[in-house]
Scaffold this motif. Structure first.
Motif, PDB file in Angstrom:
ATOM      1  N   MET A 190      11.717 -10.992  34.636  1.00 45.61           N
ATOM      2  CA  MET A 190      11.700 -11.007  36.099  1.00 45.61           C
ATOM      3  C   MET A 190      11.221  -9.671  36.662  1.00 45.61           C
ATOM      4  O   MET A 190      10.539  -9.645  37.685  1.00 45.61           O
ATOM      5  CB  MET A 190      13.092 -11.363  36.653  1.00 45.61           C
ATOM      6  CG  MET A 190      13.431 -12.822  36.427  1.00 45.61           C
ATOM      7  SD  MET A 190      14.931 -13.386  37.263  1.00 45.61           S
ATOM      8  CE  MET A 190      16.186 -12.349  36.563  1.00 45.61           C
ATOM      9  N   SER A 191      11.542  -8.571  35.985  1.00 44.14           N
ATOM     10  CA  SER A 191      11.056  -7.256  36.419  1.00 44.14           C
ATOM     11  C   SER A 191       9.535  -7.203  36.346  1.00 44.14           C
ATOM     12  O   SER A 191       8.871  -6.709  37.260  1.00 44.14           O
ATOM     13  CB  SER A 191      11.653  -6.150  35.541  1.00 44.14           C
ATOM     14  OG  SER A 191      13.036  -6.037  35.744  1.00 44.14           O
ATOM     15  N   LYS A 192       8.995  -7.728  35.259  1.00 46.01           N
ATOM     16  CA  LYS A 192       7.540  -7.788  35.110  1.00 46.01           C
ATOM     17  C   LYS A 192       6.933  -8.660  36.207  1.00 46.01           C
ATOM     18  O   LYS A 192       5.911  -8.308  36.804  1.00 46.01           O
ATOM     19  CB  LYS A 192       7.191  -8.328  33.717  1.00 46.01           C
ATOM     20  CG  LYS A 192       5.735  -8.283  33.385  1.00 46.01           C
ATOM     21  CD  LYS A 192       5.504  -8.730  31.957  1.00 46.01           C
ATOM     22  CE  LYS A 192       4.034  -8.745  31.640  1.00 46.01           C
ATOM     23  NZ  LYS A 192       3.752  -9.199  30.284  1.00 46.01           N
ATOM     24  N   TRP A 193       7.564  -9.785  36.487  1.00 50.70           N
ATOM     25  CA  TRP A 193       7.098 -10.714  37.512  1.00 50.70           C
ATOM     26  C   TRP A 193       7.109 -10.053  38.889  1.00 50.70           C
ATOM     27  O   TRP A 193       6.172 -10.214  39.668  1.00 50.70           O
ATOM     28  CB  TRP A 193       7.980 -11.951  37.476  1.00 50.70           C
ATOM     29  CG  TRP A 193       7.731 -12.998  38.511  1.00 50.70           C
ATOM     30  CD1 TRP A 193       6.588 -13.727  38.697  1.00 50.70           C
ATOM     31  CD2 TRP A 193       8.656 -13.467  39.496  1.00 50.70           C
ATOM     32  NE1 TRP A 193       6.745 -14.618  39.724  1.00 50.70           N
ATOM     33  CE2 TRP A 193       8.009 -14.481  40.238  1.00 50.70           C
ATOM     34  CE3 TRP A 193       9.968 -13.140  39.809  1.00 50.70           C
ATOM     35  CZ2 TRP A 193       8.646 -15.148  41.276  1.00 50.70           C
ATOM     36  CZ3 TRP A 193      10.598 -13.816  40.828  1.00 50.70           C
ATOM     37  CH2 TRP A 193       9.930 -14.804  41.567  1.00 50.70           C
ATOM     38  N   LEU A 194       8.159  -9.276  39.181  1.00 50.25           N
ATOM     39  CA  LEU A 194       8.271  -8.616  40.480  1.00 50.25           C
ATOM     40  C   LEU A 194       7.465  -7.321  40.579  1.00 50.25           C
ATOM     41  O   LEU A 194       7.191  -6.840  41.674  1.00 50.25           O
ATOM     42  CB  LEU A 194       9.741  -8.293  40.790  1.00 50.25           C
ATOM     43  CG  LEU A 194      10.636  -9.464  41.135  1.00 50.25           C
ATOM     44  CD1 LEU A 194      12.081  -9.001  41.262  1.00 50.25           C
ATOM     45  CD2 LEU A 194      10.177 -10.111  42.436  1.00 50.25           C
ATOM     46  N   GLY A 195       7.128  -6.759  39.429  1.00 50.98           N
ATOM     47  CA  GLY A 195       6.397  -5.497  39.433  1.00 50.98           C
ATOM     48  C   GLY A 195       7.299  -4.288  39.637  1.00 50.98           C
ATOM     49  O   GLY A 195       6.829  -3.204  39.974  1.00 50.98           O
ATOM     50  N   GLN A 196       8.594  -4.461  39.450  1.00 53.19           N
ATOM     51  CA  GLN A 196       9.534  -3.335  39.530  1.00 53.19           C
ATOM     52  C   GLN A 196      10.747  -3.637  38.663  1.00 53.19           C
ATOM     53  O   GLN A 196      11.095  -4.795  38.448  1.00 53.19           O
ATOM     54  CB  GLN A 196       9.974  -3.076  40.966  1.00 53.19           C
ATOM     55  CG  GLN A 196      10.817  -4.170  41.578  1.00 53.19           C
ATOM     56  CD  GLN A 196      11.191  -3.872  43.019  1.00 53.19           C
ATOM     57  OE1 GLN A 196      10.448  -3.225  43.735  1.00 53.19           O
ATOM     58  NE2 GLN A 196      12.341  -4.355  43.432  1.00 53.19           N
ATOM     59  N   TRP A 197      11.366  -2.575  38.157  1.00 59.55           N
ATOM     60  CA  TRP A 197      12.488  -2.744  37.259  1.00 59.55           C
ATOM     61  C   TRP A 197      13.721  -3.210  38.026  1.00 59.55           C
ATOM     62  O   TRP A 197      14.051  -2.704  39.083  1.00 59.55           O
ATOM     63  CB  TRP A 197      12.797  -1.440  36.531  1.00 59.55           C
ATOM     64  CG  TRP A 197      13.966  -1.592  35.597  1.00 59.55           C
ATOM     65  CD1 TRP A 197      15.189  -1.042  35.730  1.00 59.55           C
ATOM     66  CD2 TRP A 197      14.011  -2.389  34.397  1.00 59.55           C
ATOM     67  NE1 TRP A 197      16.011  -1.432  34.701  1.00 59.55           N
ATOM     68  CE2 TRP A 197      15.307  -2.261  33.858  1.00 59.55           C
ATOM     69  CE3 TRP A 197      13.094  -3.196  33.745  1.00 59.55           C
ATOM     70  CZ2 TRP A 197      15.701  -2.902  32.693  1.00 59.55           C
ATOM     71  CZ3 TRP A 197      13.490  -3.830  32.577  1.00 59.55           C
ATOM     72  CH2 TRP A 197      14.772  -3.680  32.064  1.00 59.55           C
ATOM     73  N   ILE A 198      14.424  -4.195  37.452  1.00 61.44           N
ATOM     74  CA  ILE A 198      15.682  -4.683  38.009  1.00 61.44           C
ATOM     75  C   ILE A 198      16.799  -4.143  37.130  1.00 61.44           C
ATOM     76  O   ILE A 198      16.864  -4.450  35.941  1.00 61.44           O
ATOM     77  CB  ILE A 198      15.743  -6.225  38.027  1.00 61.44           C
ATOM     78  CG1 ILE A 198      14.560  -6.800  38.788  1.00 61.44           C
ATOM     79  CG2 ILE A 198      17.061  -6.698  38.620  1.00 61.44           C
ATOM     80  CD1 ILE A 198      14.408  -8.300  38.605  1.00 61.44           C
ATOM     81  N   ASN A 199      17.668  -3.351  37.709  1.00 64.72           N
ATOM     82  CA  ASN A 199      18.779  -2.755  36.987  1.00 64.72           C
ATOM     83  C   ASN A 199      20.012  -3.641  37.145  1.00 64.72           C
ATOM     84  O   ASN A 199      20.404  -3.968  38.268  1.00 64.72           O
ATOM     85  CB  ASN A 199      19.055  -1.351  37.536  1.00 64.72           C
ATOM     86  CG  ASN A 199      20.077  -0.590  36.730  1.00 64.72           C
ATOM     87  OD1 ASN A 199      21.010  -1.158  36.189  1.00 64.72           O
ATOM     88  ND2 ASN A 199      19.895   0.708  36.656  1.00 64.72           N
ATOM     89  N   ALA A 200      20.628  -4.004  36.032  1.00 62.92           N
ATOM     90  CA  ALA A 200      21.797  -4.897  36.049  1.00 62.92           C
ATOM     91  C   ALA A 200      22.971  -4.301  36.823  1.00 62.92           C
ATOM     92  O   ALA A 200      23.838  -5.028  37.301  1.00 62.92           O
ATOM     93  CB  ALA A 200      22.230  -5.229  34.624  1.00 62.92           C
TER      94      ALA A 200
END
Length: 156
Positions: free
Chosen positions: A125-135
């Motif tokens: 999902m981070s790749k899909w959004l273009g930004q890292w998602i931190n848990a």
């Protein structure tokens, strides 16, 4: 949260639901570390479990059971009914049916482990959004809503 109404015990500060629980804490709770339901360091194991049950109830209410969970529960129910039939009738053939149901149930549990973990889903999902998602910076509700949208966008 005050689960001990009328009790002299002091209730501690806990996350109230999937709207405020960080995804990281959700993962830890799924690993049996229910103290991650606490907002601070104070609390008791009993309060931790009550908080986790409340949070998980909120998750089920919002998102329901997955198809995998429903199939797993159906298989567990079938096995339990066969076991009851054996106890009631004494029919030894039921033991064979129980073994078959148990093998199916074990297979379902093993195959569940091959599905994508939350951490792997975060990477995709981070790749899909273009930004890292931190848990630690996303709530449980935000994660599952994002996962639903990610699934819609990647169908087909």
């Amino acid at each position: 949260m005050n689960w001990f109404k009328g009790s002299s015990k002091k209730s501690h500060e806990y996350y109230k639901g999937i709207d405020d629980l960080p995804l990281y804490n959700w993962i830890e709770c799924h690993n049996g570390k229910f103290e991650y339901t606490r907002k601070g360091s104070e609390g008791t194991p009993e309060e931790d479990i009550l908080a986790w049950q409340s949070i998980y109830d909120a998750y089920i209410h919002e998102f329901g059971l997955t198809d995998v969970q429903k199939k797993l529960f159906d298989a567990m129910k079938k096995k339990a009914i066969l076991e009851l039939d054996y106890v009631i009738t004494g029919d030894r053939f039921k033991l064979t049916e129980i073994e078959i149901a148990l093998a199916k149930l074990n297979s379902m549990l093993m195959n569940r482990g091959s599905s994508m973990t939350i951490e792997q889903a975060l990477v995709h999902m981070s790749k899909w959004l273009g930004q890292w998602i931190n848990a630690k910076n996303i709530t449980v509700k935000e994660y599952f809503n994002l996962l639903k949208e990610y699934g819609k966008a990647n169908k087909g």
